[in-house]
Design an enzyme around this catalytic site. Structure first.
Site, PDB file in Angstrom:
ATOM      1  N   HIS A   1       0.820  -1.213   0.000  1.00  0.00           N
ATOM      2  CA  HIS A   1       0.000   0.000   0.000  1.00  0.00           C
ATOM      3  C   HIS A   1       0.851   1.259   0.000  1.00  0.00           C
ATOM      4  O   HIS A   1       0.421   2.305  -0.456  1.00  0.00           O
ATOM      5  CB  HIS A   1      -1.022  -0.039   1.136  1.00  0.00           C
ATOM      6  CG  HIS A   1      -2.149  -0.963   0.807  1.00  0.00           C
ATOM      7  ND1 HIS A   1      -2.154  -2.277   1.202  1.00  0.00           N
ATOM      8  CD2 HIS A   1      -3.245  -0.779   0.052  1.00  0.00           C
ATOM      9  CE1 HIS A   1      -3.234  -2.849   0.714  1.00  0.00           C
ATOM     10  NE2 HIS A   1      -3.917  -1.970   0.019  1.00  0.00           N
TER      11      HIS A   1
ATOM     12  N   ARG B   1     -11.017   3.432  -0.696  1.00  0.00           N
ATOM     13  CA  ARG B   1     -10.393   2.608   0.352  1.00  0.00           C
ATOM     14  C   ARG B   1     -10.598   3.324   1.691  1.00  0.00           C
ATOM     15  O   ARG B   1      -9.714   4.042   2.161  1.00  0.00           O
ATOM     16  CB  ARG B   1      -8.895   2.455   0.089  1.00  0.00           C
ATOM     17  CG  ARG B   1      -8.525   1.572  -1.103  1.00  0.00           C
ATOM     18  CD  ARG B   1      -7.014   1.451  -1.202  1.00  0.00           C
ATOM     19  NE  ARG B   1      -6.565   0.372  -2.046  1.00  0.00           N
ATOM     20  CZ  ARG B   1      -6.134   0.515  -3.296  1.00  0.00           C
ATOM     21  NH1 ARG B   1      -6.107   1.704  -3.855  1.00  0.00           N
ATOM     22  NH2 ARG B   1      -5.724  -0.538  -3.984  1.00  0.00           N
TER      23      ARG B   1
ATOM     24  N   ARG C   1     -15.795   0.968  -0.253  1.00  0.00           N
ATOM     25  CA  ARG C   1     -15.405  -0.347   0.258  1.00  0.00           C
ATOM     26  C   ARG C   1     -15.345  -0.281   1.777  1.00  0.00           C
ATOM     27  O   ARG C   1     -14.785   0.659   2.336  1.00  0.00           O
ATOM     28  CB  ARG C   1     -14.044  -0.742  -0.308  1.00  0.00           C
ATOM     29  CG  ARG C   1     -13.622  -2.127   0.160  1.00  0.00           C
ATOM     30  CD  ARG C   1     -12.340  -2.578  -0.473  1.00  0.00           C
ATOM     31  NE  ARG C   1     -11.185  -1.872   0.062  1.00  0.00           N
ATOM     32  CZ  ARG C   1      -9.924  -2.124  -0.313  1.00  0.00           C
ATOM     33  NH1 ARG C   1      -9.688  -3.033  -1.248  1.00  0.00           N
ATOM     34  NH2 ARG C   1      -8.932  -1.463   0.217  1.00  0.00           N
TER      35      ARG C   1
ATOM     36  N   GLU D   1     -10.605 -11.259  -4.772  1.00  0.00           N
ATOM     37  CA  GLU D   1      -9.170 -11.062  -4.570  1.00  0.00           C
ATOM     38  C   GLU D   1      -8.516 -12.258  -3.888  1.00  0.00           C
ATOM     39  O   GLU D   1      -7.349 -12.221  -3.520  1.00  0.00           O
ATOM     40  CB  GLU D   1      -8.892  -9.756  -3.826  1.00  0.00           C
ATOM     41  CG  GLU D   1      -9.678  -9.539  -2.570  1.00  0.00           C
ATOM     42  CD  GLU D   1      -9.439  -8.159  -1.948  1.00  0.00           C
ATOM     43  OE1 GLU D   1      -8.480  -7.467  -2.323  1.00  0.00           O
ATOM     44  OE2 GLU D   1     -10.225  -7.794  -1.061  1.00  0.00           O
TER      45      GLU D   1
ATOM     46  N   ASN E   1      -4.318  -6.983  -6.907  1.00  0.00           N
ATOM     47  CA  ASN E   1      -3.122  -6.904  -6.042  1.00  0.00           C
ATOM     48  C   ASN E   1      -3.075  -8.101  -5.097  1.00  0.00           C
ATOM     49  O   ASN E   1      -2.058  -8.772  -4.968  1.00  0.00           O
ATOM     50  CB  ASN E   1      -3.135  -5.623  -5.210  1.00  0.00           C
ATOM     51  CG  ASN E   1      -3.327  -4.396  -6.070  1.00  0.00           C
ATOM     52  OD1 ASN E   1      -2.984  -4.421  -7.241  1.00  0.00           O
ATOM     53  ND2 ASN E   1      -3.882  -3.347  -5.507  1.00  0.00           N
ATOM     54  N   ASP E   2      -4.203  -8.334  -4.440  1.00  0.00           N
ATOM     55  CA  ASP E   2      -4.239  -9.479  -3.534  1.00  0.00           C
ATOM     56  C   ASP E   2      -4.405 -10.788  -4.292  1.00  0.00           C
ATOM     57  O   ASP E   2      -3.860 -11.811  -3.887  1.00  0.00           O
ATOM     58  CB  ASP E   2      -5.369  -9.310  -2.510  1.00  0.00           C
ATOM     59  CG  ASP E   2      -4.940  -8.387  -1.382  1.00  0.00           C
ATOM     60  OD1 ASP E   2      -3.835  -8.600  -0.847  1.00  0.00           O
ATOM     61  OD2 ASP E   2      -5.673  -7.449  -1.058  1.00  0.00           O
TER      62      ASP E   2
ATOM     63  N   ARG F   1       3.072  -9.276  -1.058  1.00  0.00           N
ATOM     64  CA  ARG F   1       3.159  -8.082  -1.905  1.00  0.00           C
ATOM     65  C   ARG F   1       4.022  -6.978  -1.302  1.00  0.00           C
ATOM     66  O   ARG F   1       4.306  -5.975  -1.954  1.00  0.00           O
ATOM     67  CB  ARG F   1       1.744  -7.567  -2.243  1.00  0.00           C
ATOM     68  CG  ARG F   1       0.931  -7.137  -1.051  1.00  0.00           C
ATOM     69  CD  ARG F   1      -0.549  -6.991  -1.412  1.00  0.00           C
ATOM     70  NE  ARG F   1      -0.909  -5.621  -1.740  1.00  0.00           N
ATOM     71  CZ  ARG F   1      -2.158  -5.165  -1.769  1.00  0.00           C
ATOM     72  NH1 ARG F   1      -3.177  -5.986  -1.527  1.00  0.00           N
ATOM     73  NH2 ARG F   1      -2.423  -3.926  -2.062  1.00  0.00           N
TER      74      ARG F   1
ATOM     75  N   CYS G   1     -10.184  -3.299 -10.004  1.00  0.00           N
ATOM     76  CA  CYS G   1      -9.762  -2.101  -9.268  1.00  0.00           C
ATOM     77  C   CYS G   1      -8.349  -2.268  -8.704  1.00  0.00           C
ATOM     78  O   CYS G   1      -7.847  -1.403  -7.998  1.00  0.00           O
ATOM     79  CB  CYS G   1     -10.750  -1.751  -8.168  1.00  0.00           C
ATOM     80  SG  CYS G   1     -10.859  -3.006  -6.887  1.00  0.00           S
TER      81      CYS G   1
END
Ligand code: PEP
Ligand code: MG
Length: 575
Positions: free
Chosen positions: A196, A303, A339, A436, A459-460, A470, A507
């Protein structure tokens, strides 16, 4: 002395500025008095810390075998200080005579030595004080177990936009604080491309390089730096020729960016007339004006956890409601996908609480369901905001049908309490799930039966499919969006949703990578959500794409499972 460091470029662009080292907050140690019988133990603790740092330096030296000679010289110098009686014996005397803790004794002596170095006329010798500070910092960290969170101090005399933040590590909470600043770039010793921390750098369009390993130890405050955030390269004290070359490249990049602005009002569609929605990912209500400025057609991912990171307490319902309402009103009728908290993982609520494996632990919806009061507060705040414009609710990290059912029940409870209080909200608020976790992508049917829309969090999804942390620079090179397994999961999710007309978006970071725009379009993706700063570049790809050619090429491409062939096919697709 000029030298180059290589890391992982995580946010493109070129920055030129002066180094701002994260403060030596670790050196602000407390002064404790110890009992006479503890003196020997304290000295022993001090000696063990010195030995541990010596071993750490020796390992570092081995690892830098092929690195520039200057790096090894730094390490040697630091190791030498650890043999100097001034730094290792005097603190022991202090511990014994003053019955103080080891950290305090060491820092006292460090301050004394720094003063002595400052008296030298010779610039080289004068600057050695930084080495003393750095080596002491290592020992203090060792003594204290783990580095505390460093806070940014403000640098005097240099404008923020000319400063490059140099840190060992930055948490998402540290970086979110940068939104109020305008730093030229940041670089860190650790970190992965979709941590992040990296995501925030991209969202702010500030160049960043992570995983540099020793940047914080070898760069000094005020040194001139060039950051090439695309290649991950950091040039320390560049000579004038290199500086001019990079200044030119920087100007060119800025020119290209400003040219893209012309696309802002162009309709986002392919050559064959297929409409494509380009939405924005945001972290704070303050991101809305920029999103609109860059042509976002909605917010595809808000987020929410970033609103509250690093403050130590949870915001109450009214505070959350105000934040959500601000975004909804700011987007003036465009859809806003909120979210629910994705806390845990690298976005820790409580930095002191350790989990064995945070990414696999009680994170996101798992945490929300385990904390019903916190979840109700958030759901009520989001529902109340839905009165002011089209709001969609997005749930992170779902894997099980019962999690979806429990979430929907919690939503029903929040709705019913608001009804009881006669507070209005959108009764038909749409609820979507993040795809994800590989299990979710593979069993997407059970998601589509229960939810109104899907959003793929690549990403996940990549992290969990490939078992690659990550955030970890040591495995960053294995984090591969083009891995055939990853492509299969994404393609399967999009195709399944398309078949029964369930809206699906991406996303994760892939949506903002123009190199992957055609691939995703060819898979059938029509909704992309990304950092606002990427929208125009992706739009420019969309405008140049003919789906009648791209779709069959991608279908063929998805039959490949050899990485080299996939890469070749992607290059052809983008040619
Ligand atoms: C993702 O995982 O792709 C995603 C969009 O969520 P986050 O990056 O916040 O985990
Ligand atoms: Mg995620």
């Amino acid at each position: 002395m000029s030298f180059i460091l290589h890391g992982l470029g995580v946010s493109g662009g070129i920055a030129i500025g002066r180094a701002l080292l994260m403060s030596h907050a670790t050196l602000e140690v407390s002064h404790l008095t110890i009992a006479p019988r503890m003196v020997d133990k304290e000295i022993d603790r001090f000696e063990r810390a010195i030995a541990a740092v010596k071993a750490e330096l020796a390992t570092m030296k081995e690892a830098t075998e092929h690195a520039p000679a200057e790096l090894a010289a730094f390490i040697d110098l630091h190791a030498m200080f650890l043999d100097d009686p001034e730094l290792v014996d005097v603190p022991k005397q202090l511990i014994r005579e003053r019955r103080c803790n080891a950290e305090w004794a060491l820092v006292q002596q460090m301050e004394h030595l720094v003063e002595q170095f400052e008296q030298f006329d010779d610039t080289y010798l004068k600057e050695r004080k930084f080495d003393v500070v750095q080596v002491v910092e290592r020992v203090v960290k060792e003594l204290m177990g783990h580095p505390g969170r460093n806070l940014l101090r403000t640098a005097k005399g240099v404008k923020e936009e000319n400063l490059v933040v140099v840190a060992h590590d930055l948490s998402p909470a540290d970086v979110i604080a940068f939104k109020e600043h305008r730093f030229a770039a940041f670089i860190t010793d650790v970190g992965g491309a979709t941590s992040h921390t990296a995501i925030l750098a991209r969202s702010m369009a500030i160049p960043a390089s992570v995983g540099l390993e020793n940047a914080r130890a070898v760069i000094r405050d005020g040194e001139q730096l060039i950051i090439d955030g695309t290649r991950g390269v950091v040039i320390v004290n560049p000579d004038i020729r290199i500086l001019e070359e990079y200044q030119l490249r920087k100007n060119q990049l800025e020119l290209e960016r400003s040219k893209l602005k012309r696309l802002k009002s162009a309709k986002s569609q392919t050559i064959d007339g297929t409409e494509v929605q380009l939405q924005a990912n945001i972290e704070l209500p303050g991101d809305v004006p920029e999103s609109l400025e860059l042509g976002a057609e909605g917010i595809g991912l808000f987020r929410t956890e970033f609103l509250f990171l690093g403050r130590g307490d949870m915001p109450d319902e009214d505070e959350q409601f105000e934040a959500y309402r601000k975004v909804v009103k700011g987007m003036a009728g465009r859809p806003v996908t909120i979210r629910t908290f994705d806390l845990g993982g690298d976005k820790a609520i409580d930095e002191n609480r350790t989990q064995t494996n945070p990414a696999l632990g009680r994170r996101a919806i798992r945490l929300s369901l385990a904390e019903p009061k916190m979840f109700q507060t958030q759901l009520r705040a989001i529902l109340r905001a839905s009165k002011y414009g089209p709001v969609k609710l997005l749930i992170p990290m779902l894997a099980h049908a019962h999690e979806i059912d429990q979430t929907l029940a919690a939503l029903e409870q929040a709705k019913s309490s608001l009804r009881g209080e006669k507070v209005s909200f959108d009764e038909k608020i749409e609820v979507g799930g993040m795809i994800e976790i590989p299990a979710a992508a593979l069993a997407v049917g059970m998601f589509m039966r229960r939810l109104d829309f899907l959003s793929i969090g690549t990403n996940d999804l990549i992290q969990y499919t490939l078992a690659i942390d990550r955030m970890d620079e040591q495995v960053a090179s294995l984090y591969d969006p083009l891995h055939p397994a990853v492509l299969m999961l994404i393609a399967h999710t999009i195709a399944s949703a398309e078949k029964i007309d369930v809206p699906v978006s991406v996303c994760g970071e892939l949506a903002g990578d123009p190199e992957l725009t055609r691939l995703l379009l060819g898979m059938g993706l029509r909704i992309f959500s990304m950092h606002p700063t990427q929208i125009l570049e992706v739009k420019s790809r969309v405008l140049k794409t003919d789906l009648t050619e791209v779709a069959p090429a991608v279908r063929k491409m998805l039959r490949l499972d050899e990485p080299a062939k996939l890469r070749e096919a992607l290059d052809k697709l983008n040619a």
